[in-house]
Design an enzyme around this catalytic site. Structure first.
Site, PDB file in Angstrom:
ATOM      1  N   TYR A  53       0.832  -1.203   0.000  1.00 55.95           N
ATOM      2  CA  TYR A  53       0.000   0.000   0.000  1.00 55.95           C
ATOM      3  C   TYR A  53       0.869   1.256   0.000  1.00 55.95           C
ATOM      4  O   TYR A  53       1.887   1.322   0.681  1.00 55.95           O
ATOM      5  CB  TYR A  53      -0.941   0.022   1.196  1.00 55.95           C
ATOM      6  CG  TYR A  53      -2.058  -0.994   1.144  1.00 55.95           C
ATOM      7  CD1 TYR A  53      -2.278  -1.780   0.021  1.00 55.95           C
ATOM      8  CD2 TYR A  53      -2.907  -1.166   2.232  1.00 55.95           C
ATOM      9  CE1 TYR A  53      -3.303  -2.705  -0.022  1.00 55.95           C
ATOM     10  CE2 TYR A  53      -3.940  -2.091   2.204  1.00 55.95           C
ATOM     11  CZ  TYR A  53      -4.134  -2.863   1.077  1.00 55.95           C
ATOM     12  OH  TYR A  53      -5.151  -3.784   1.052  1.00 55.95           O
ATOM     13  N   SER A 216     -13.905  -4.228  -0.098  1.00 59.88           N
ATOM     14  CA  SER A 216     -14.774  -3.508  -1.040  1.00 59.88           C
ATOM     15  C   SER A 216     -16.251  -3.714  -0.700  1.00 59.88           C
ATOM     16  O   SER A 216     -17.046  -4.118  -1.556  1.00 59.88           O
ATOM     17  CB  SER A 216     -14.507  -3.936  -2.486  1.00 59.88           C
ATOM     18  OG  SER A 216     -15.097  -3.027  -3.407  1.00 59.88           O
ATOM     19  N   LEU A 222     -20.305   1.764  -5.715  1.00 61.92           N
ATOM     20  CA  LEU A 222     -21.605   1.541  -6.350  1.00 61.92           C
ATOM     21  C   LEU A 222     -22.745   1.448  -5.342  1.00 61.92           C
ATOM     22  O   LEU A 222     -23.885   1.800  -5.653  1.00 61.92           O
ATOM     23  CB  LEU A 222     -21.564   0.250  -7.185  1.00 61.92           C
ATOM     24  CG  LEU A 222     -20.950   0.372  -8.579  1.00 61.92           C
ATOM     25  CD1 LEU A 222     -20.704  -1.009  -9.160  1.00 61.92           C
ATOM     26  CD2 LEU A 222     -21.852   1.187  -9.496  1.00 61.92           C
ATOM     27  N   GLY A 224     -22.841   3.025  -2.475  1.00 62.36           N
ATOM     28  CA  GLY A 224     -22.783   4.181  -1.591  1.00 62.36           C
ATOM     29  C   GLY A 224     -23.662   5.340  -2.018  1.00 62.36           C
ATOM     30  O   GLY A 224     -23.431   6.483  -1.605  1.00 62.36           O
ATOM     31  N   GLY A 225     -24.654   5.090  -2.858  1.00 60.14           N
ATOM     32  CA  GLY A 225     -25.535   6.158  -3.317  1.00 60.14           C
ATOM     33  C   GLY A 225     -24.988   6.918  -4.506  1.00 60.14           C
ATOM     34  O   GLY A 225     -25.196   8.125  -4.659  1.00 60.14           O
TER      35      GLY A 225
END
Length: 330
Positions: A53, A216, A222, A224-225
């Protein structure tokens, strides 16, 4: 915050896992530290990261940010169940020198020592294999892990992105040939819109006593509004979400989800997290907030009770594959 045991272990962890992948690439160090402080204040004690990361030339940067946070003291390290991962190569250009990636005993030892240095700690609570290494036998992997456990450098081992048969193979070899606990968790892609893990991965994890840690949980935003945000604030959707919404069928499915959630006066992202918390075998989803506000929204999901009516409607919109093996057999 609510807590549960991690799989069949005695380790108690929060029902939400703080994902740190954004620390460095999208969230600067000061804001990352503030989010981790807020997570502790909210009762989250389970933090997840990986050696790669930071990405590209900054691989390892996320672990460094966490290590700098630990170094501030205040019992930060003692309060955190720290999970990191190894497998990927750490070369900035992606060209790995031989034995500098995957899960050979040599690279596991090298990767753990490097992560410990970046994280500024003496031990890792949960060391996860970031992917399957088809070239290295589990006998070798477990030998390396046993040494690291004996040295006090790691306490538990987990997997990530493993198919069900590899979970079974890993734990059969660990238990029958090494007499050790084996894998205690599996981190997999799992959410309302992506339920293939229910066919093999989650049944295998339950059979062998692994805690399931979904990554995810909002399926790249997708869940999440995203459509509502497009309409209200003119927010342009990118990445996986944009590609999915370009499909009229998929867009209609997401629209139906947002309409249903709105009918119940709930927030889409919180519902998606709360749904995962109802699923058998799930320890807790990984949330990767970029801001303190996103963290607060995720925390609210822990106390959100979804009605049977809502759960049934969610299943109608996002039908799972069904029980295993009936999902793919008679």
């Amino acid at each position: 915050m609510k807590y549960t045991q991690l799989g069949r272990t005695g380790l108690k962890v929060s029902r939400l896992v703080l994902g740190t992948m954004n620390f460095g690439p999208q969230t600067d160090e000061a804001d990352s530290h503030a989010i981790m402080d807020a997570a502790l204040d909210a009762g989250l004690n389970f933090f997840d990261t990986a050696n790669v990361y930071g990405w590209g030339e900054n691989k390892g940067r996320t672990e460094e940010i966490i290590g700098n946070w630990f170094a501030q003291g205040g019992d930060r390290r003692d309060k955190v169940v720290l999970a990191t991962k190894g497998y990927g190569n750490m070369a900035a250009d992606g060209e790995a020198w031989p034995n500098h990636d995957k899960l050979s005993a040599l690279n596991i030892r090298r990767a753990v020592d490097a992560s410990l240095k970046r994280l500024r700690t003496d031990y890792i609570d949960l060391y996860q294999f970031h992917h399957v290494d088809r070239a290295t036998p589990f006998e070798e992997i477990w030998q390396a892990i046993d040494v690291l456990v004996q040295q006090g450098k790691i306490l538990y081992a987990g997997s990530s992105n493993f198919p069900g048969y590899k979970i079974a193979q890993a734990n059969e070899i660990a238990g029958r040939r090494h007499g050790t606990i084996g894998l205690v968790s599996e981190q997999c892609l799992y959410n309302l819109a992506e339920r293939r893990a229910e066919m093999e991965v989650i049944p295998a994890a339950q059979e062998y006593g692994l805690g399931v840690i979904p990554w995810s949980p909002l399926h790249g935003g997708l869940l999440g509004g995203v459509i509502k945000k497009e309409a209200e604030v003119g927010r342009r959707t990118g990445g996986r979400a944009a590609a999915t919404l370009a499909d009229p069928t998929a867009r209609a499915q997401i629209q139906a989800y947002e309409d249903l959630v709105d009918k119940h006066a709930l927030e889409p992202g919180e519902v998606a997290l709360a749904w995962l918390l109802t699923r058998p075998g799930v320890t807790g989803p990984i949330v990767g907030p970029r801001t303190a506000e996103q963290l607060a929204s995720a925390v609210r999901a822990v106390d959100l009770d979804l009605t049977e009516e809502l759960l049934t409607s969610l299943n109608d919109i996002f039908p799972g594959p069904g029980p295993s093996p009936e999902a793919f057999a008679w």
